[in-house]
Design a protein around this motif. Structure first.
Motif, PDB file in Angstrom:
ATOM      1  N   GLU A 175       1.547  17.209 -24.252  1.00  0.00           N
ATOM      2  CA  GLU A 175       2.784  17.493 -24.974  1.00  0.00           C
ATOM      3  C   GLU A 175       2.787  18.904 -25.544  1.00  0.00           C
ATOM      4  N   ASN A 176       1.632  19.337 -26.049  1.00  0.00           N
ATOM      5  CA  ASN A 176       1.570  20.678 -26.625  1.00  0.00           C
ATOM      6  C   ASN A 176       1.872  21.751 -25.564  1.00  0.00           C
ATOM      7  N   VAL A 177       1.324  21.566 -24.368  1.00  0.00           N
ATOM      8  CA  VAL A 177       1.572  22.522 -23.296  1.00  0.00           C
ATOM      9  C   VAL A 177       3.035  22.520 -22.897  1.00  0.00           C
ATOM     10  N   ARG A 178       3.626  21.327 -22.772  1.00  0.00           N
ATOM     11  CA  ARG A 178       5.035  21.253 -22.387  1.00  0.00           C
ATOM     12  C   ARG A 178       5.925  21.898 -23.442  1.00  0.00           C
ATOM     13  N   LEU A 179       5.545  21.741 -24.694  1.00  0.00           N
ATOM     14  CA  LEU A 179       6.316  22.375 -25.758  1.00  0.00           C
ATOM     15  C   LEU A 179       6.254  23.898 -25.658  1.00  0.00           C
ATOM     16  N   LEU A 180       5.072  24.443 -25.411  1.00  0.00           N
ATOM     17  CA  LEU A 180       4.931  25.897 -25.303  1.00  0.00           C
ATOM     18  C   LEU A 180       5.674  26.453 -24.094  1.00  0.00           C
ATOM     19  N   LEU A 181       5.667  25.689 -22.980  1.00  0.00           N
ATOM     20  CA  LEU A 181       6.335  26.164 -21.763  1.00  0.00           C
ATOM     21  C   LEU A 181       7.851  26.172 -21.892  1.00  0.00           C
ATOM     22  N   THR A 182       8.394  25.458 -22.865  1.00  0.00           N
ATOM     23  CA  THR A 182       9.840  25.516 -23.074  1.00  0.00           C
ATOM     24  C   THR A 182      10.269  26.840 -23.692  1.00  0.00           C
ATOM     25  N   GLN A 183       9.309  27.572 -24.282  1.00  0.00           N
ATOM     26  CA  GLN A 183       9.633  28.808 -24.972  1.00  0.00           C
ATOM     27  C   GLN A 183       9.066  30.055 -24.289  1.00  0.00           C
ATOM     28  N   PHE A 184       7.963  29.893 -23.509  1.00  0.00           N
ATOM     29  CA  PHE A 184       7.276  31.055 -22.946  1.00  0.00           C
ATOM     30  C   PHE A 184       7.049  30.866 -21.441  1.00  0.00           C
ATOM     31  N   GLU A 185       6.975  32.007 -20.741  1.00  0.00           N
ATOM     32  CA  GLU A 185       6.573  31.993 -19.334  1.00  0.00           C
ATOM     33  C   GLU A 185       5.068  31.724 -19.244  1.00  0.00           C
ATOM     34  N   ARG A 186       4.644  31.126 -18.114  1.00  0.00           N
ATOM     35  CA  ARG A 186       3.254  30.665 -18.034  1.00  0.00           C
ATOM     36  C   ARG A 186       2.241  31.808 -18.153  1.00  0.00           C
ATOM     37  N   SER A 187       2.353  32.842 -17.319  1.00  0.00           N
ATOM     38  CA  SER A 187       1.335  33.899 -17.315  1.00  0.00           C
ATOM     39  C   SER A 187       1.263  34.643 -18.648  1.00  0.00           C
ATOM     40  N   PRO A 188       2.376  35.135 -19.209  1.00  0.00           N
ATOM     41  CA  PRO A 188       2.278  35.769 -20.530  1.00  0.00           C
ATOM     42  C   PRO A 188       1.754  34.820 -21.602  1.00  0.00           C
ATOM     43  N   LEU A 189       2.086  33.542 -21.494  1.00  0.00           N
ATOM     44  CA  LEU A 189       1.605  32.566 -22.469  1.00  0.00           C
ATOM     45  C   LEU A 189       0.097  32.393 -22.386  1.00  0.00           C
ATOM     46  N   LEU A 190      -0.453  32.342 -21.154  1.00  0.00           N
ATOM     47  CA  LEU A 190      -1.907  32.223 -20.987  1.00  0.00           C
ATOM     48  C   LEU A 190      -2.621  33.438 -21.577  1.00  0.00           C
ATOM     49  N   VAL A 191      -2.079  34.637 -21.329  1.00  0.00           N
ATOM     50  CA  VAL A 191      -2.683  35.850 -21.892  1.00  0.00           C
ATOM     51  C   VAL A 191      -2.626  35.807 -23.409  1.00  0.00           C
ATOM     52  N   ARG A 192      -1.549  35.333 -23.948  1.00  0.00           N
ATOM     53  CA  ARG A 192      -1.385  35.231 -25.405  1.00  0.00           C
ATOM     54  C   ARG A 192      -2.407  34.267 -26.006  1.00  0.00           C
ATOM     55  N   LEU A 193      -2.601  33.120 -25.352  1.00  0.00           N
ATOM     56  CA  LEU A 193      -3.566  32.133 -25.854  1.00  0.00           C
ATOM     57  C   LEU A 193      -4.999  32.657 -25.735  1.00  0.00           C
ATOM     58  N   LEU A 194      -5.310  33.331 -24.628  1.00  0.00           N
ATOM     59  CA  LEU A 194      -6.656  33.876 -24.452  1.00  0.00           C
ATOM     60  C   LEU A 194      -6.951  34.938 -25.508  1.00  0.00           C
ATOM     61  N   ASN A 195      -5.983  35.799 -25.788  1.00  0.00           N
ATOM     62  CA  ASN A 195      -6.187  36.820 -26.816  1.00  0.00           C
ATOM     63  C   ASN A 195      -6.375  36.193 -28.198  1.00  0.00           C
ATOM     64  N   GLN A 196      -5.628  35.136 -28.480  1.00  0.00           N
ATOM     65  CA  GLN A 196      -5.780  34.475 -29.776  1.00  0.00           C
ATOM     66  C   GLN A 196      -7.164  33.854 -29.916  1.00  0.00           C
ATOM     67  N   ALA A 197      -7.743  33.424 -28.787  1.00  0.00           N
ATOM     68  CA  ALA A 197      -9.079  32.834 -28.814  1.00  0.00           C
ATOM     69  C   ALA A 197     -10.180  33.884 -28.788  1.00  0.00           C
ATOM     70  N   GLY A 198      -9.816  35.165 -28.803  1.00  0.00           N
ATOM     71  CA  GLY A 198     -10.812  36.224 -28.815  1.00  0.00           C
ATOM     72  C   GLY A 198     -11.300  36.634 -27.443  1.00  0.00           C
ATOM     73  N   VAL A 199     -10.573  36.285 -26.387  1.00  0.00           N
ATOM     74  CA  VAL A 199     -10.950  36.632 -25.018  1.00  0.00           C
ATOM     75  C   VAL A 199      -9.990  37.707 -24.508  1.00  0.00           C
ATOM     76  N   PRO A 200     -10.468  38.921 -24.224  1.00  0.00           N
ATOM     77  CA  PRO A 200      -9.582  39.963 -23.689  1.00  0.00           C
ATOM     78  C   PRO A 200      -9.012  39.544 -22.337  1.00  0.00           C
ATOM     79  N   ALA A 201      -7.716  39.680 -22.183  1.00  0.00           N
ATOM     80  CA  ALA A 201      -7.056  39.302 -20.926  1.00  0.00           C
ATOM     81  C   ALA A 201      -5.738  40.049 -20.830  1.00  0.00           C
ATOM     82  N   ARG A 202      -5.229  40.130 -19.618  1.00  0.00           N
ATOM     83  CA  ARG A 202      -3.920  40.724 -19.404  1.00  0.00           C
ATOM     84  C   ARG A 202      -3.328  40.167 -18.124  1.00  0.00           C
ATOM     85  N   GLU A 203      -2.036  40.314 -17.990  1.00  0.00           N
ATOM     86  CA  GLU A 203      -1.318  39.864 -16.802  1.00  0.00           C
ATOM     87  C   GLU A 203      -1.192  41.025 -15.830  1.00  0.00           C
TER      88      GLU A 203
END
Length: 501
Positions: A175-203
């Motif tokens: 449910e949490n993933v489906r909620l996030l996907l209603t507001q954000f595109e998948r690739s930018p969202l993954l980069v955003r989550l990785l950065n919040q977790a302290g993992v450098p990433a980019r699209e």
């Protein structure tokens, strides 16, 4: 006297020559043989937009040399537009500009890419972690729970990225993933989550290469960094690794296309693949105009053609050294056969042999008459030179009149060398007799033919032109042969009576 310095010099020449040649083959991928083929992709990017009747600025990302692919050429078609290629922290980009444009506009960019499996991936700096990530409610809670769930099933940054992406798949999507996907595109969202977790990433954006495809779009990929390494992940499947047919078009995490002063901008791609000779495929890279580029390919084409012939001379010289030092063949002049062999390359072997024999034979007849005039040496040789020129001119005209176009190539013979050859043979005839003339003349022709066969070999022509280290190897071999003091093969005839006894 110690021969150690001599052998050290020979060994150094061999090592340096081999090292230079191997370096050109490995680093620049210059092929060992002339017939090798390489796969080349030709990709065309078409930029469409609607200009609004004013200034327009178009900024598009461009590909760079990368693992598996190397840029050969790039061209654009943009009538009326100014164009600049820029390279900064955002990567390589093309920038088109125009003062006034209206209506539908099209810009073309074409690039040729050499498939180079052995090329290394360029060094990529890790992007800075984003510290300004702000979530609105209730997305902040959903993001924290998604990160916590993937974090518990991982051991490092790469496994965390894999588990996080898999949680976005249809089978494990909560449910949490489906909620996030209603507001954000998948690739930018993954980069955003990785950065919040302290993992450098980019699209990043890549183009899947398939022969004959048209109007293709770029696909998004997630680039993850950890401990001076980076890995590419498919945001749809979580698979790690870069497919062989994936060309990273934009790898700096920036927008692929930015257009100012227009609407409805888009870019599409078409691609074709073909094979071409490997030597031609790498020629552009070898011809880069840099101060420290000492490649023959950096010269104009006219000079390249000249050097392609000049670099064959050491091969002919090596043949002469082998035949004179090891075999014991006598020639009229030390390196006259090499120059005759160069003429054979221009005239073809049969035409060259016939022309050489005709010129020398007629020249000897005329030289025998000049000997009765008791001229001084310089005047006599000058008369022979003029005579040789007259003979070659006469043979060329006669060949043309009889329709023998091959006879016109006799003009490639070195006239001064031919004149001295006639002079030497005439003196030798007077001093030693016709037998010695036949021995030295026949030896010269045999040496010239063998040198021609070696110098005209396609593989040897390719190696000497593309690998300058071969010249050092030839120098080392010639130095070794020059140190030989044993019997020549033709001298072994003297021992035949001993074997019979």
């Amino acid at each position: 006297m110690s021969r150690l310095p001599f052998y050290l010099i020979v060994g150094l020449l061999l090592v340096v020559g081999i090292a230079i040649s191997v370096h050109r083959h490995v680093q620049l991928e210059v092929p060992w043989t002339p017939g090798e083929q390489r796969q080349v992709w030709e990709v065309e990017a078409l930029v469409n937009f609607n200009a609004q009747g004013g200034p327009v600025m178009v900024d598009m990302a461009l590909p760079t040399n990368q693992q598996g692919y190397r840029l050969l050429t790039e061209n654009t078609a943009s009538p009326g537009y100014g164009l600049a290629f820029l390279e900064d922290e955002r990567g390589r980009r093309a920038q088109w500009s125009i003062r006034d444009a209206a209506g539908s506009q099209q810009l073309y960019y074409t690039v040729q890419l050499l498939v180079a499996p052995g090329s290394r991936a360029p060094e990529v700096e890790s992007p800075p972690l984003r510290r300004d990530i702000v979530w609105e409610r209730p997305y902040d809670t959903a993001a924290a729970q998604v990160i916590e769930r993937a974090w518990g099933r991982s051991a490092d940054a790469f496994s965390f990225a894999r588990e996080l992406i898999r949680d976005f798949g249809d089978e494990r999507q909560g449910e949490n993933v489906r909620l996030l996907l209603t507001q954000f595109e998948r690739s930018p969202l993954l980069v955003r989550l990785l950065n919040q977790a302290g993992v450098p990433a980019r699209e990043v954006s890549g183009l899947v290469l398939e022969d004959g495809r048209r109007r293709q779009s770029l696909t998004s990929w997630v680039q993850v960094f950890a401990e001076d390494e980076w890995a590419l992940f498919n945001p749809a499947t979580g698979a790690r690794g870069r497919p062989d047919n994936l060309l990273l078009w934009e790898s700096a995490g920036q927008a692929v296309l930015e257009v100012q002063g227009a609407t409805n901008s888009r870019v599409s791609f078409s691609m074709l693949t073909h094979n071409q000779p490997a030597a031609a495929a790498v020629r552009n890279q070898l011809a880069d105009d840099t101060l420290l580029n000492f490649s023959i390919h950096s010269l104009p084409l006219e000079e390249q053609a000249l050097f392609q012939t000049i670099l064959l001379i050491p091969i002919g010289a090596l043949v002469v050294v082998i035949l004179r030092v090891l075999v014991g063949i006598k020639t009229s002049g030390t390196f006259m056969p090499v120059l005759i062999a160069l003429a054979f390359i221009q005239t073809t072997l049969i035409t060259g042999l016939v022309g050489f024999l005709l010129v020398v034979a007629v020249g000897l007849v005329i030289r025998s008459y000049l000997s009765h005039l008791n001229l001084l040496l310089v005047a006599r040789v000058t008369a022979v030179i003029i005579t040789v020129i007259a003979i070659i001119s006469l043979f060329s005209v006669l060949s043309y009149r009889f329709g023998l176009n091959a006879g016109l190539t006799i003009t490639f013979f070195p006239m001064i060398i031919l004149s001295w050859t006639i002079e030497r043979m005439s003196i030798l005839w007077e001093e030693e007799g016709p037998k010695e003339v036949l021995i030295q003349g026949g030896g010269s022709l045999l040496t010239a033919v063998l040198a021609y066969l070696a110098m005209n070999n396609p593989w040897i022509r390719h190696i000497t032109f593309n690998f300058l280290g071969v010249q050092l190897i030839l120098m080392a071999l010639i130095l070794l042969l020059g140190n030989y003091t044993g019997y020549r093969l033709l001298e072994l005839r003297r021992f035949k009576p001993v074997t019979e006894d």
